[in-house]
Design an enzyme around this catalytic site. Structure first.
Site, PDB file in Angstrom:
ATOM      1  N   ASP A   1      -0.460  63.063  22.128  1.00  0.00           N
ATOM      2  CA  ASP A   1      -0.773  61.773  21.544  1.00  0.00           C
ATOM      3  C   ASP A   1      -0.318  61.800  20.087  1.00  0.00           C
ATOM      4  O   ASP A   1      -0.978  62.389  19.236  1.00  0.00           O
ATOM      5  CB  ASP A   1      -2.279  61.517  21.662  1.00  0.00           C
ATOM      6  CG  ASP A   1      -2.708  60.220  20.998  1.00  0.00           C
ATOM      7  OD1 ASP A   1      -1.843  59.499  20.467  1.00  0.00           O
ATOM      8  OD2 ASP A   1      -3.918  59.937  21.007  1.00  0.00           O
TER       9      ASP A   1
ATOM     10  N   ASP B   1       2.095  58.079  23.406  1.00  0.00           N
ATOM     11  CA  ASP B   1       2.075  59.445  23.942  1.00  0.00           C
ATOM     12  C   ASP B   1       3.510  59.831  24.287  1.00  0.00           C
ATOM     13  O   ASP B   1       4.150  59.159  25.116  1.00  0.00           O
ATOM     14  CB  ASP B   1       1.182  59.516  25.176  1.00  0.00           C
ATOM     15  CG  ASP B   1      -0.246  59.085  24.865  1.00  0.00           C
ATOM     16  OD1 ASP B   1      -1.054  59.957  24.517  1.00  0.00           O
ATOM     17  OD2 ASP B   1      -0.535  57.867  24.952  1.00  0.00           O
TER      18      ASP B   1
ATOM     19  N   GLU C   1      -7.882  65.395  22.852  1.00  0.00           N
ATOM     20  CA  GLU C   1      -9.243  64.866  22.704  1.00  0.00           C
ATOM     21  C   GLU C   1     -10.175  65.410  23.791  1.00  0.00           C
ATOM     22  O   GLU C   1     -10.871  64.652  24.456  1.00  0.00           O
ATOM     23  CB  GLU C   1      -9.235  63.335  22.710  1.00  0.00           C
ATOM     24  CG  GLU C   1      -8.893  62.729  21.353  1.00  0.00           C
ATOM     25  CD  GLU C   1      -9.398  61.315  21.188  1.00  0.00           C
ATOM     26  OE1 GLU C   1     -10.464  61.140  20.580  1.00  0.00           O
ATOM     27  OE2 GLU C   1      -8.707  60.391  21.658  1.00  0.00           O
TER      28      GLU C   1
END
Length: 259
Positions: A149, A220, A34
């Site tokens: 993730d 994660d 991200e």
């Protein structure tokens, strides 16, 4: 070699916190998710000045993955094979060479909510493609890992309140079954190989005081091929940085490999 995975939830938002963590934790390799930045806008000089080689697979405002490495990154591949129409930036892989070569795959697996629905269908299809890539990594019989993730809560013990996640895309039976199929190929969940029991999380929502109540989930993960698992000496979660200023809602997970 210390390797960490960290969903930073936006490079702009973590422009101070990420370098500060790197300076303290000093991973040899950091796998980021991200980043929420196109490749051209990623502040690579900030990390190159710290001795890292930088490779990104970015996307404007959403998704985006990156690898920072103190060793050169070779044979870089962007995008998970299996669907040429998939434009979401969720996969990057490269090789680093220490005492031996290690294939590093960084991923940001789709969230999948609301489920059921098209987004959940995309998540499960993505996991099928991941299964195919995982089989190829095993066939190479070289040290390799898939880290990032996963947006998967593998078991009830990986959530403070598992009952609230039962119908969520992160913990639905289909999601957990797909994750188990990955493990059953011959991969090792690095954290669970070192640490057992509940109470270990890598994500706390920003809402509802989740961090203060330790109302977290473990999503994660490091999955290691047998050759990489044989080299693991330790694995942990840097949970404390969730309490620092301007944190991500995730925290880093790391492994040490004798490589």
């Amino acid at each position: 070699m210390k390797i960490a995975t960290f969903n930073i939830n936006g490079i702009k938002a973590r422009i101070d916190a990420l370098p500060a963590w790197l300076d303290v934790a000093r991973p040899d390799v950091a796998i980021l998710q991200e980043i929420k930045s196109v490749d051209e806008a990623f502040p690579r000089e900030l990390f190159e000045d710290r001795g890292y080689h930088v490779e990104t697979n970015g996307q404007k405002s959403f998704n985006g993955v990156a690898i920072l490495s103190r060793l050169p990154l070779e044979d870089v591949v962007r995008g998970l094979p299996g669907d040429d129409s998939d434009e979401q930036a969720r996969w990057i892989e490269a090789t680093v060479v220490g005492k031996t070569a290690l294939r590093i795959c960084g991923l940001y697996l789709p969230n999948g909510n609301p489920a059921p629905g098209p987004k959940y269908d995309y998540k499960l299809a993505w996991m099928e493609r991941l299964q195919t890539r995982a089989k190829a990594l095993l066939a190479d019989e070289q040290p390799a890992l898939m880290a990032g993730d996963y947006n998967v809560i593998p078991q009830d013990e990986d959530a403070k309140r598992p009952e609230v996640w039962q119908e969520d895309a992160l913990a639905r039976p289909e999601t957990r079954a797909a994750f188990r199929r990955l493990i059953n190929l011959g991969f090792t969940d690095a954290f669970r190989a070192r640490v057992q029991g509940p109470g270990h999380y890598s994500f706390w929502d920003y809402q509802g005081g989740a961090w203060n109540r330790n109302d977290g989930i473990r999503i994660d993960h490091f999955l290691l091929t047998p050759q990489a698992a044989d080299l693991m000496t330790d694995c942990g979660i840097d949970a404390e940085i969730r309490g620092f200023e301007k944190p991500s809602d995730h925290v880093p997970v790391w492994v040490n490999l004798d490589i």
